[in-house]
Scaffold this active site. Structure first.
Site, PDB file in Angstrom:
ATOM      1  N   SER A   1       0.852  -1.198   0.000  1.00 56.50           N
ATOM      2  CA  SER A   1       0.000   0.000   0.000  1.00 56.50           C
ATOM      3  C   SER A   1       0.884   1.242   0.000  1.00 56.50           C
ATOM      4  CB  SER A   1      -0.939  -0.033   1.204  1.00 56.50           C
ATOM      5  OG  SER A   1      -1.932   0.948   1.064  1.00 56.50           O
ATOM      6  N   ASN A   2       0.329   2.379   0.321  1.00 57.96           N
ATOM      7  CA  ASN A   2       1.128   3.618   0.352  1.00 57.96           C
ATOM      8  C   ASN A   2       0.660   4.482   1.521  1.00 57.96           C
ATOM      9  OD1 ASN A   2      -1.100   5.380  -0.658  1.00 57.96           O
ATOM     10  ND2 ASN A   2      -0.903   4.027  -2.421  1.00 57.96           N
TER      11      ASN A   2
END
Ligand code: C5P
Length: 405
Positions: A210-211
């Site tokens: 993810s980020n």
């Protein structure tokens, strides 16, 4: 655009222990710029004093004495006529019965009878009283007459029982007030789709790629669009932020799910604001079972995800009402150059270039520093500001784009 600014709100407080929460509602409304006229019924006065309401609103809080002994004999008419919104919080079973049947035996009941504005009712009572057929029928009647009913919620009741009947949380009531007052704004009848948060691409049932996107900017945009009167759908990966009142929400995880949700919701949309940080790559294989560690290294092969905005650009002819497509570019270097190339490649009407290299701006912060870029080469460079404020400026531009079409 703050829909509460200078709005006259009659806050009616009736006989329920939840009356103490009315002080919080009155205080928040006042801080947001609304003009709050509190009116207490005799029952309400038993639970909270007019002085408390006066103190948090800075205005006289009215009681029945004002009706009979005040200098003006038309206080009730004035209060009713001059309000942009009437909010009864808490609304007791008795008071709900009174307004259902048109009784006028208190200043508040008379003001409701005299009012022309929307009325929002937040019931608060014991569970059995709420579920009693008489109360249920009264509430159904009020709904038929376009009174808005907020709650009640379930939980611990003053009787010691647990059940339905608690007044809705003040934050929810405040959300409903803000939403009601924003209807009729400049984006009335316009449909806006906003995406928010970072997508999650599964490596296995436990691990994801993810980020750092928090979703805060997207949620602020959804709120700003609602404040202008738009119907808003939020497609989000974030489950920890409160959903702005009145917003339709679709929860997704991966880029693929986000793309599907966007196309499922794109019909009749006037503006798409693609604020989400969509993963550019995902694991080629998402393992069904958790990958075990056995001491050896693990190589992940990544494949590109679908570029949602490119897909939207390809299929835009199918969506005749879609007048504005807005992208975001979060970059750590060559911000403007990269943003310009995305603006052109993805055929956007505007791109919000935001610098994530600054200490105070970007992903998890409450602030952001951005520059708006347009297809004609023009730019609007902005200083560091709150994400709420930036959201308002983004909506200002989108409104201009929609109007131009
Ligand atoms: O990841 P990138 O910097 O290209 O993102 C720019 C814009 O494109 C953003 O608005 C983002 O939401 C969108 N995007 C997309 N599909 C992707 C990646 C990004 O629509 N796969």
């Amino acid at each position: 655009m703050n829909p509460l600014k200078d709005k006259k709100i009659l806050l009616g407080i009736t006989g329920s222990i939840a009356a103490y929460k009315a002080a919080e509602i009155a205080s928040s409304l006042t801080k947001s710029g609304a003009i709050v006229n509190a009116v207490l019924t005799p029952g309400g006065e038993k639970f909270i004093t007019p002085l408390t309401l006066h103190s948090v609103t800075g205005r006289h809080a009215s009681v029945d004495k004002d009706l009979w002994e005040g200098e003006q004999h038309v206080t009730h008419i004035e209060l009713g006529h001059n309000s942009d919104l009437i909010v009864i919080a808490p609304a007791s079973a008795d008071f709900i019965a009174k307004i259902t049947h048109g009784f006028g035996d208190s200043l508040l009941a008379l003001a409701v009878l005299a009012g022309h504005c929307p009325v929002l009712v937040a019931p608060a009572m014991d569970g059995d009283m709420y579920l009693n057929q008489a109360t249920q029928e009264n509430i159904a009647q009020l709904m038929k007459r376009n009174f808005q009913i907020i709650g009640p919620a379930s939980g611990h009741l003053a009787s010691g029982l647990v059940g339905v009947g608690r007044m809705s949380d003040p934050q929810e009531i405040l959300g409903a007030i803000r939403y009601t007052l924003s209807r009729g704004g400049i984006l009335k009848n316009k449909k806006i789709l906003v995406t928010a948060g970072g997508t999650q691409e599964a490596i296995d049932p436990v691990r994801i790629i993810s980020n750092r996107s928090s979703g805060k900017q997207g949620y602020a945009i959804a709120q700003a669009a609602l404040d202008l009167g738009a119907d808003v759908t939020l497609i989000t990966t974030v489950t920890t932020l409160p959903i702005p009142y009145g917003c339709k929400v679709v929860y997704v995880k991966s880029a693929k799910e986000m793309q599907n949700a966007i196309f499922e919701n794109l019909t009749d949309i006037n503006a798409l604001i693609m604020c989400a940080a969509v993963a550019d790559f995902r694991p080629e294989v998402s393992e069904k079972e958790k990958i075990k560690k056995d001491g050896s290294e693990l190589l992940l092969r990544l494949e590109p995800t679908e570029d949602i905005l490119l897909e939207v650009a390809k299929r835009r002819y199918e969506y005749t009402k879609l007048n504005a497509v807005i992208g975001f570019a979060a970059e750590s270097e060559n911000l403007i150059k990269n943003a310009e190339s995305k603006l052109n490649k993805k055929k956007l009407d505007m791109i919000v270039a935001n610098d994530i290299s600054g200490k105070e701006s970007g992903f998890e912060s409450d602030k952001n520093q951005a520059c708006f870029l347009f297809p004609d080469g023009s730019k609007r460079d902005l200083p560091l500001m709150g994400k709420d404020q930036l959201a308002e400026l983004i909506m200002e531009e989108i409104n201009k784009i929609i109007i131009k079409q």
